[in-house]
Scaffold this active site. Structure first.
Site, mmCIF file in Angstrom:
data_model
loop_
_atom_site.group_PDB
_atom_site.id
_atom_site.type_symbol
_atom_site.label_atom_id
_atom_site.label_comp_id
_atom_site.label_asym_id
_atom_site.label_seq_id
_atom_site.Cartn_x
_atom_site.Cartn_y
_atom_site.Cartn_z
ATOM 1 N N CYS A 135 -1.043 8.512 6.303
ATOM 2 C CA CYS A 135 0.446 8.311 6.297
ATOM 3 C C CYS A 135 0.815 8.597 7.719
ATOM 4 C CB CYS A 135 1.359 9.306 5.467
ATOM 5 S SG CYS A 135 0.734 9.215 3.585
ATOM 6 N N CYS B 255 0.793 -1.222 -0.046
ATOM 7 C CA CYS B 255 0.026 -0.049 0.045
ATOM 8 C C CYS B 255 0.926 1.164 -0.072
ATOM 9 C CB CYS B 255 -1.216 0.108 1.377
ATOM 10 S SG CYS B 255 -0.407 -0.952 2.655
HETATM 11 S S1 FES Z 1 3.002 6.849 1.892
HETATM 12 FE FE1 FES Z 1 1.736 6.922 0.019
HETATM 13 S S2 FES Z 1 0.552 8.457 0.456
HETATM 14 FE FE2 FES Z 1 2.068 8.635 1.929
#
Ligand code: FES
Ligand code: PLP
Ligand code: PLP
Ligand code: FES
Lengths: 389, 154, 389
Positions: free
Chosen positions: B107, B36
């Site tokens: 994040c 992801c």
């Molecule tokens: S790590 Fe992908 S949007 Fe922040």
């Protein structure tokens, strides 16, 4: 061929304003990246800012919010998107009825006709002899199945301006969506969507000395509309394709350059032509409304002569104007607008449209009147038609 | 300069604090996955008597928000008791960074999860809790769902 | 901010060439009328000549005839028009099956997905690990119901070039129409429709230092296709809306400015980056084909680090490149192209695309390689991932 063409066909398109090009240049040569997300690189973020600033300018010229403006490639695309996008979003709900006026430009008219072939019901609302929409007929035409009404704000050819407030109030009361093609009225006449409940508005840059290939569609927040061009996620995921940022910036600059004084000046030239022609040339009919009229448009029929002949003579004398004559048009059909206000073919064939822009002067208006007097007289001298018939 | 990130974010991104793998950590958490696009590892040294975090470090695979938040989280947690460190929220982290772009909230969420997971690891090893939920892609997606709207952000 | 941005995202869009603007200027300021019929006035006839000259240039760059070129607002519109126009023309005949590749850009991919939702059957053809189309799978997918195959000539992201001749021969043999999106290959790689039986080709100006907002669709004479934008009769009655003549002239000029030497120079910069990065930075994967590749494209994955972090560092050092990382994109989704060639998310997230244009130099290529070495090393130092895992 001439020192200078006197160009009086600004309704068809206009000369770019040098200041518009100056405003576009940084986006050609310095900030030329695509608009990236805010997580893109600096140049892409600056591109995006240029785009969004332009969107705000267009929005505030209409009294709307920036997130209600989608940039397109022009009026034709805006109107296609508005009509097809709303009808497909309402499919299965209020799905099968569209209302347009008889005087719409081809962008709306031919979209409506195409949809009619596909099975939609379309009503074409009549206008009176000045081109003013029949409000009673509009009211009567709206049914529970009506998905959308599309009535232009001002006419491309005869310049008649509709009572858009009255039209919008009718639609609002009957709870149907209203699209208006404001290609010719934009910046020339006020249209404030915060006061007048229209849901979609078509506008374009090239009619106000902006660049070719850029337009916009105002879409009131909450209006049901489907994406019309598939692809990327641009323009609020409603219109795919890389954003034409120099174009958008040029469009915004063009909007900002229009002043009330300029519009007064256009009106003065328009009135000069209407008054002088009517008093100095016989057998002339003003087409469109005398009072409810675009500031930049004069349209007159010179009876007993044919428009293409007049425009060719004028062309050889250095004047550019257009005519509703079938002979002049690509389709070789007489103006549906003049026929729509009850004019016969002769009235259409002898009609000339004079449309003014920023680069015209009162001397241009006077010069073409003088030229017309000569041309019309000469052509009438050889015409088999006359007032005596 | 037109970065979407605050001065603080950029500073932590450029020069992250407390970075690197720790030898023999007392607690260790790994959140997210390369799948992801975000991954944060947090390592702890804890004083067993006071339960105070005496040393902390992180590793990050992700965007600038991810790196900067992990960096600030380690600063915020250092010197706190486990109980207090657990209460650090992603909002506090975001505030300490002078704000984060809404669309990147996940994040910072992930960095906070990393810290909590390292604390949980310590507590498990020391018989303080039992409950655990492995963080696979599915779990991250579920957690991120409420903070991710690709068009509008939060 | 920097003396100069080193812009290596020419696949997204390019800087306008000054000579293109010079060629457009006469159509902004002197010959600004709409293209009239030959019975219009002089300026309109000259406008029309400018338009038709431009059409010829685009046509001959593709080996086609001028009457097979329709100008549009860009690649997205061209592809929408090609796919929707052909499917609607074939409705009720070979009506319900469309084939596209998995690596198409959104213009084709999302058009296909939208049509799938509307009830069309769509097959997505796989590619191998270099992005090369599986020709056997294509052959097997074509049925008597197949209306159209749409396979790009070269990929926007990883630069892989398809064997368009083999694809066209398959389609020809099976008697299905073929559309190809040639946005990135146009003028960079030969595509001669008089030799290769493709029926529709999407091209665009802004990827070759031409203006934003202009594209074209090549439509082989006789191809069944419906009008896509309703309105006036422009563009052979297939695409309504006032012609963007300055745009068309700019597009034609941009085409004429591309030289074989320039393409060689692009290739040299591409090869430099591929070679130096692979030999000087560890754990790097080239994405796309090593041999069958756009001259202007290099795409490399830097393992164990994430693309947005790299691009942000590079941005702060004055370089503009793009990445297939989800974090960079507007949709926050990882590149479907890298996933499509069998890459995992990590490979997509760490991928960078370097795309070269006319205004880049070998020094730019060397400078970004030096910057990359530093940035990748620093980010790897804090990454929880490494070759040891
Ligand atoms: S790590 Fe992908 S949007 Fe922040
Ligand atoms: C009222 C009106 N609407 C729409 C259009 C179409 O505009 P465009 O050709 O710029 O798309 C025109 C063109 O003359 C027009 O007069
Ligand atoms: C291969 C390809 N086709 C089509 C498009 C869409 O082009 P435009 O955004 O110019 O309409 C792009 C844009 O990047 C592309 O890469
Ligand atoms: S009179 Fe000749 S075309 Fe109309």
């Amino acid at each position: 061929m001439f020192d200078k063409t006197v160009y009086l066909d600004n309704a068809a398109s206009t000369r770019l304003d040098e200041r518009v090009l100056e405003a576009m240049k940084p986006y050609f040569f310095d900030t030329y990246a695509v608009a990236t997300s805010e997580f893109g690189y600096s140049m892409g973020i600056e591109s995006k800012e240029g785009l969004e600033r332009s969107r705000k300018v267009i929005a505030s010229a209409l009294g709307g919010d920036a997130n209600e403006i989608v940039f397109t490639s022009g009026s034709t695309e805006s109107s296609n998107m508005a009509i097809k996008g709303v009808l497909s979003a309402l499919k299965g709900k209020k799905d099968d009825h569209l209302i347009v006026s008889r005087l719409e430009d081809f962008d709306v008219l031919n979209t409506a006709k195409m949809l009619e072939k596909q099975g939609y019901k379309v009503d074409f609302i009549d206008v009176d002899s000045e081109g003013v929409l029949d409000l009673e007929m509009l009211k009567a035409a709206i049914t529970p199945q009506t998905a959308l009404v599309s009535i232009q704000y001002a006419n491309q050819e005869i310049g008649t301006v509709q009572d858009i407030k009255a039209i919008a109030d009718i639609c609002k009361e009957k709870e149907v969506l209203l699209h208006t093609d404001a290609t010719h009225s934009f910046t020339r006449l006020p249209l404030d969507v915060s006061q007048i409940p229209v849901d979609l508005v078509t506008v374009s840059a090239h009619t106000i000395h902006g660049p070719r290939g850029v337009g916009a569609l105002y879409i009131r927040e909450g209006t049901p509309i489907n994406k019309w061009m598939d692809g990327g996620f641009q323009e609020f995921d409603l219109r795919a394709g890389i954003e034409n940022i120099p174009g958008a910036v040029g469009f915004a600059t063009a909007v900002e350059l229009v002043t009330p004084e300029e519009n007064e000046q256009l009106k003065a030239m328009r009135d000069r032509i209407i008054e002088r022609v009517q008093s100095e040339i016989s057998h002339v009919t003003l087409n469109g409304s005398a009072t409810s009229r675009l500031p930049q448009n004069a349209n007159l029929t010179f009876h007993y002569v044919e428009g293409e002949s007049i425009t060719l003579h004028l062309d050889m004398m250095g004047f550019a104007v257009s005519t509703g004559s079938a002979c002049f048009s690509r389709s070789l059909e007489a103006s549906h607008v003049i026929l729509g206000i009850g004019g016969d073919h002769e009235r259409a064939h002898g009609s000339l449209r004079f449309s003014f822009g920023r680069f015209n002067t009162m001397e241009d208006a006077d010069a073409i009147i003088d030229a017309l007097k000569e041309v019309v007289e000469n052509l009438r001298a050889i015409s088999p038609l006359s007032a005596d018939d | 300069m037109t970065f979407p990130y605050s001065k603080e974010v950029l500073e932590h991104f450029r020069n992250p604090h407390n970075v690197g793998k720790m030898d023999d950590p007392d607690g260790k958490g790994l959140e997210g996955s390369a799948a992801c696009g975000d991954m944060v590892a947090v390592y702890l040294k804890v004083n067993p008597d006071t339960l105070i975090i005496e040393d902390i470090s992180f590793e990050s695979y992700g965007c600038a928000s991810n790196i900067a938040t992990a960096s600030i989280i380690t600063e915020l947690a250092k010197g706190k008791t486990l109980e207090d460190a657990k209460k650090i929220t992603w909002k506090e982290a975001a505030e300490a960074l002078g704000g984060l772009p809404p669309v990147k909230a996940h994040c910072s969420v992930l960095a906070v999860e990393g810290l909590r997971s390292a604390i949980r690891d310590y507590e498990e090893k020391h018989g303080m809790v039992v409950e655990d939920e492995p963080t696979d892609e599915e779990v991250v997606r579920r957690r991120l769902k409420h903070v991710m709207n690709p068009i509008k952000g939060l």
